[in-house]
Design a protein around this motif. Sequence first.
Motif, PDB file in Angstrom:
ATOM      1  N   LEU A 161       0.806  -1.220   0.000  1.00  0.00           N
ATOM      2  CA  LEU A 161       0.000   0.000   0.000  1.00  0.00           C
ATOM      3  C   LEU A 161       0.844   1.276   0.000  1.00  0.00           C
ATOM      4  CD1 LEU A 161      -2.897  -0.945   2.459  1.00  0.00           C
ATOM      5  CD2 LEU A 161      -2.795  -1.179  -0.033  1.00  0.00           C
ATOM      6  N   ILE A 162       1.812   1.373   0.906  1.00  0.00           N
ATOM      7  CA  ILE A 162       2.614   2.592   0.990  1.00  0.00           C
ATOM      8  C   ILE A 162       3.402   2.857  -0.291  1.00  0.00           C
ATOM      9  CG2 ILE A 162       4.569   3.659   2.207  1.00  0.00           C
ATOM     10  CD1 ILE A 162       3.395   2.622   4.794  1.00  0.00           C
ATOM     11  N   PRO A 163       3.996   1.809  -0.947  1.00  0.00           N
ATOM     12  CA  PRO A 163       4.647   2.069  -2.243  1.00  0.00           C
ATOM     13  C   PRO A 163       3.671   2.581  -3.305  1.00  0.00           C
ATOM     14  CG  PRO A 163       5.449   0.007  -1.337  1.00  0.00           C
ATOM     15  CD  PRO A 163       4.301   0.442  -0.475  1.00  0.00           C
ATOM     16  N   MET A 164       2.358   2.319  -3.133  1.00  0.00           N
ATOM     17  CA  MET A 164       1.354   2.808  -4.075  1.00  0.00           C
ATOM     18  C   MET A 164       1.008   4.274  -3.824  1.00  0.00           C
ATOM     19  SD  MET A 164      -1.232  -0.471  -4.077  1.00  0.00           S
ATOM     20  CE  MET A 164      -2.587   0.526  -4.708  1.00  0.00           C
ATOM     21  N   GLY A 165       1.477   4.834  -2.711  1.00  0.00           N
ATOM     22  CA  GLY A 165       1.203   6.237  -2.429  1.00  0.00           C
ATOM     23  C   GLY A 165       0.328   6.476  -1.220  1.00  0.00           C
ATOM     24  N   PHE A 166      -0.123   5.400  -0.550  1.00  0.00           N
ATOM     25  CA  PHE A 166      -0.933   5.576   0.649  1.00  0.00           C
ATOM     26  C   PHE A 166      -0.066   6.131   1.773  1.00  0.00           C
ATOM     27  CE2 PHE A 166      -3.425   2.556  -1.738  1.00  0.00           C
ATOM     28  CZ  PHE A 166      -4.742   2.869  -1.412  1.00  0.00           C
ATOM     29  N   SER A 167      -0.617   7.021   2.559  1.00  0.00           N
ATOM     30  CA  SER A 167       0.128   7.582   3.685  1.00  0.00           C
ATOM     31  C   SER A 167       0.188   6.557   4.812  1.00  0.00           C
ATOM     32  CB  SER A 167      -0.543   8.861   4.186  1.00  0.00           C
ATOM     33  OG  SER A 167      -1.800   8.565   4.788  1.00  0.00           O
ATOM     34  N   ILE A 176      14.960  -3.569  19.943  1.00  0.00           N
ATOM     35  CA  ILE A 176      13.695  -4.077  19.423  1.00  0.00           C
ATOM     36  C   ILE A 176      12.841  -2.892  18.993  1.00  0.00           C
ATOM     37  CG2 ILE A 176      11.643  -5.446  19.905  1.00  0.00           C
ATOM     38  CD1 ILE A 176      13.162  -6.763  22.176  1.00  0.00           C
ATOM     39  N   ILE A 177      12.330  -2.914  17.774  1.00  0.00           N
ATOM     40  CA  ILE A 177      11.440  -1.843  17.321  1.00  0.00           C
ATOM     41  C   ILE A 177      10.170  -2.454  16.745  1.00  0.00           C
ATOM     42  CG2 ILE A 177      13.325  -0.223  16.901  1.00  0.00           C
ATOM     43  CD1 ILE A 177      13.110  -0.781  13.957  1.00  0.00           C
ATOM     44  N   GLU A 178       9.119  -1.654  16.712  1.00  0.00           N
ATOM     45  CA  GLU A 178       7.829  -2.129  16.227  1.00  0.00           C
ATOM     46  C   GLU A 178       7.894  -2.529  14.754  1.00  0.00           C
ATOM     47  OE1 GLU A 178       5.201  -2.965  17.709  1.00  0.00           O
ATOM     48  OE2 GLU A 178       5.584  -2.189  19.721  1.00  0.00           O
ATOM     49  N   ILE A 179       6.866  -3.252  14.314  1.00  0.00           N
ATOM     50  CA  ILE A 179       6.874  -3.883  12.993  1.00  0.00           C
ATOM     51  C   ILE A 179       6.994  -2.870  11.858  1.00  0.00           C
ATOM     52  CG2 ILE A 179       5.525  -5.290  11.392  1.00  0.00           C
ATOM     53  CD1 ILE A 179       4.377  -6.738  13.843  1.00  0.00           C
ATOM     54  N   ILE A 180       6.146  -1.841  11.859  1.00  0.00           N
ATOM     55  CA  ILE A 180       6.185  -0.873  10.761  1.00  0.00           C
ATOM     56  C   ILE A 180       7.487  -0.070  10.752  1.00  0.00           C
ATOM     57  CG2 ILE A 180       5.104   1.227   9.849  1.00  0.00           C
ATOM     58  CD1 ILE A 180       2.406  -0.002  10.425  1.00  0.00           C
ATOM     59  N   PRO A 181       7.948   0.462  11.904  1.00  0.00           N
ATOM     60  CA  PRO A 181       9.262   1.120  11.893  1.00  0.00           C
ATOM     61  C   PRO A 181      10.391   0.185  11.464  1.00  0.00           C
ATOM     62  CG  PRO A 181       8.058   1.742  13.864  1.00  0.00           C
ATOM     63  CD  PRO A 181       7.272   0.648  13.211  1.00  0.00           C
ATOM     64  N   PHE A 182      10.250  -1.103  11.785  1.00  0.00           N
ATOM     65  CA  PHE A 182      11.271  -2.071  11.366  1.00  0.00           C
ATOM     66  C   PHE A 182      11.335  -2.170   9.848  1.00  0.00           C
ATOM     67  CE2 PHE A 182      12.617  -6.272  10.027  1.00  0.00           C
ATOM     68  CZ  PHE A 182      13.763  -6.498  10.785  1.00  0.00           C
ATOM     69  N   TRP A 183      10.169  -2.305   9.202  1.00  0.00           N
ATOM     70  CA  TRP A 183      10.145  -2.403   7.736  1.00  0.00           C
ATOM     71  C   TRP A 183      10.703  -1.133   7.102  1.00  0.00           C
ATOM     72  CZ3 TRP A 183      10.275  -6.878   5.949  1.00  0.00           C
ATOM     73  CH2 TRP A 183       9.439  -7.915   6.374  1.00  0.00           C
ATOM     74  N   LYS A 184      10.422   0.017   7.731  1.00  0.00           N
ATOM     75  CA  LYS A 184      10.959   1.277   7.204  1.00  0.00           C
ATOM     76  C   LYS A 184      12.480   1.308   7.331  1.00  0.00           C
ATOM     77  CE  LYS A 184       8.915   5.105   8.291  1.00  0.00           C
ATOM     78  NZ  LYS A 184       8.321   6.159   9.135  1.00  0.00           N
ATOM     79  N   ALA A 185      13.000   0.839   8.472  1.00  0.00           N
ATOM     80  CA  ALA A 185      14.446   0.827   8.683  1.00  0.00           C
ATOM     81  C   ALA A 185      15.119  -0.167   7.744  1.00  0.00           C
ATOM     82  CB  ALA A 185      14.759   0.479  10.139  1.00  0.00           C
ATOM     83  N   LEU A 186      14.494  -1.319   7.565  1.00  0.00           N
ATOM     84  CA  LEU A 186      15.045  -2.340   6.670  1.00  0.00           C
ATOM     85  C   LEU A 186      15.003  -1.896   5.218  1.00  0.00           C
ATOM     86  CD1 LEU A 186      16.005  -5.345   6.213  1.00  0.00           C
ATOM     87  CD2 LEU A 186      13.582  -5.920   6.007  1.00  0.00           C
ATOM     88  N   GLY A 187      13.893  -1.254   4.825  1.00  0.00           N
ATOM     89  CA  GLY A 187      13.672  -0.881   3.431  1.00  0.00           C
ATOM     90  C   GLY A 187      12.426  -1.591   2.941  1.00  0.00           C
ATOM     91  N   GLN A 188      11.449  -0.855   2.447  1.00  0.00           N
ATOM     92  CA  GLN A 188      10.145  -1.419   2.105  1.00  0.00           C
ATOM     93  C   GLN A 188      10.222  -2.552   1.099  1.00  0.00           C
ATOM     94  OE1 GLN A 188       7.757   1.895   0.906  1.00  0.00           O
ATOM     95  NE2 GLN A 188       7.660   2.780   2.943  1.00  0.00           N
ATOM     96  N   GLN A 189      11.155  -2.493   0.173  1.00  0.00           N
ATOM     97  CA  GLN A 189      11.260  -3.530  -0.851  1.00  0.00           C
ATOM     98  C   GLN A 189      12.287  -4.591  -0.493  1.00  0.00           C
ATOM     99  OE1 GLN A 189       8.951  -3.547  -3.212  1.00  0.00           O
ATOM    100  NE2 GLN A 189       8.202  -1.647  -2.284  1.00  0.00           N
ATOM    101  N   ARG A 190      12.786  -4.549   0.732  1.00  0.00           N
ATOM    102  CA  ARG A 190      13.752  -5.561   1.183  1.00  0.00           C
ATOM    103  C   ARG A 190      13.074  -6.529   2.144  1.00  0.00           C
ATOM    104  NH1 ARG A 190      19.041  -4.503  -0.103  1.00  0.00           N
ATOM    105  NH2 ARG A 190      19.512  -2.383  -0.828  1.00  0.00           N
ATOM    106  N   ASP A 191      13.784  -7.639   2.422  1.00  0.00           N
ATOM    107  CA  ASP A 191      13.222  -8.653   3.296  1.00  0.00           C
ATOM    108  C   ASP A 191      14.294  -9.146   4.254  1.00  0.00           C
ATOM    109  OD1 ASP A 191      11.351 -10.338   4.385  1.00  0.00           O
ATOM    110  OD2 ASP A 191      10.772 -11.248   2.480  1.00  0.00           O
TER     111      ASP A 191
END
Length: 366
Positions: free
Chosen positions: A50-56, A309-324
């Motif tokens: 969703l966020i890569p599509m432009g959702f805030s 330890i950080i929350e799930i959404i901040p973690f994905w942001k720190a990792l990179g949205q298109q990374r795993d």
Amino acid sequence: MTTQTKKYLAWTIRIIIAVLFVLSAVAKLSKGHLLDSPYFAISTFEMKQLIPMGFSEGFAPYFSRILIGIELALGFLILQNNFLKKFLIPVTIALLAVFVGHLTYVTFLSGGNSGNCGCFGELLPMTPIEAIIKNVVAIILLVVLLYLLPKNNERNGNFWVLTTGLFAFILVVFMLAPIQPAAEVAVETPETQQTEFEKQIIPSSDTLTNQAPEIKKDTVKEEAPKVVAEPAKHKSGNAQYFADIDKGKKALCYFVPGCDHCREAAKELTEMKKKDKNFPDIRIIFMNEESDLIPDFFKAAGAEYPYKIIEIIPFWKALGQQRDTPGVKYLWNGNEYVYYDGIGANKFNAEAFHALTKKPFAEFKK
């Protein structure tokens, strides 16, 4: 075609469509198994789709839950008769057509057919082309269903059945995966404190000083101090997690405590650190998912390291949205020289990583 045949065929199509929508909704709420870690799964869907599509970031959590609730509702409401032909089927066809248009646009922009479209979350990865085919087939089945249903099917329809069902399923999704604040969890080991493992293999500077033999200045000619070539200091943006992250060589890792691939990467890092006392210091950022497994994680890794330890959404942001995960970076004075992630083509390569950490600065391409 007889009336009885039309009836059987119509019910077959309705069941297929129902399974398709229910499975799509449940998959978006599942990590590895059905309805496993709904919040983790839906947060991953938001960050990667969703966020890569432009959702805030503020709107995505609401949209994702409403969308999944609609999918669940359509899956069950397609099996009832209230306004089925006049309203429900046309709306479902329109929704699928929007999905097809979006996937076609995404495929055109990406120039290929790679990645997971997110239709079935992480439970059943599907490429955009596969998703387009699936949705087109569903549209065709729904058009056939319109033809098969009798004209007087909704003479006494009750629209409240649709609205009640819709809001009920949306509420269920919000209950299964409540929206949580994106605050970090303040659980960590001090980054300045050596672990027992590090103390065993890396003597402190005080120990080295006490063990060094005394050298008489009148018998040994003083040499000019050697200048060690190293990159200029750079802010990596990770100082909020570890104060010393931009000093010297560091291996910054992004791990999920229950992830087997993450554990394997941590184990390989430990083995390299055991063999090489000059190996970069290891720092770990954990996702706040199954954080109770961190002790088991370190047991499998063979050592403990400073972590946050950080929350799930901040973690994905720190990792990179298109990374795993697992993610492993090599930082030198805050400069990033390699970033491995996931379990695909860019997965962690222990041998190549170790070779890079031993490479002198003069050999790095500028």
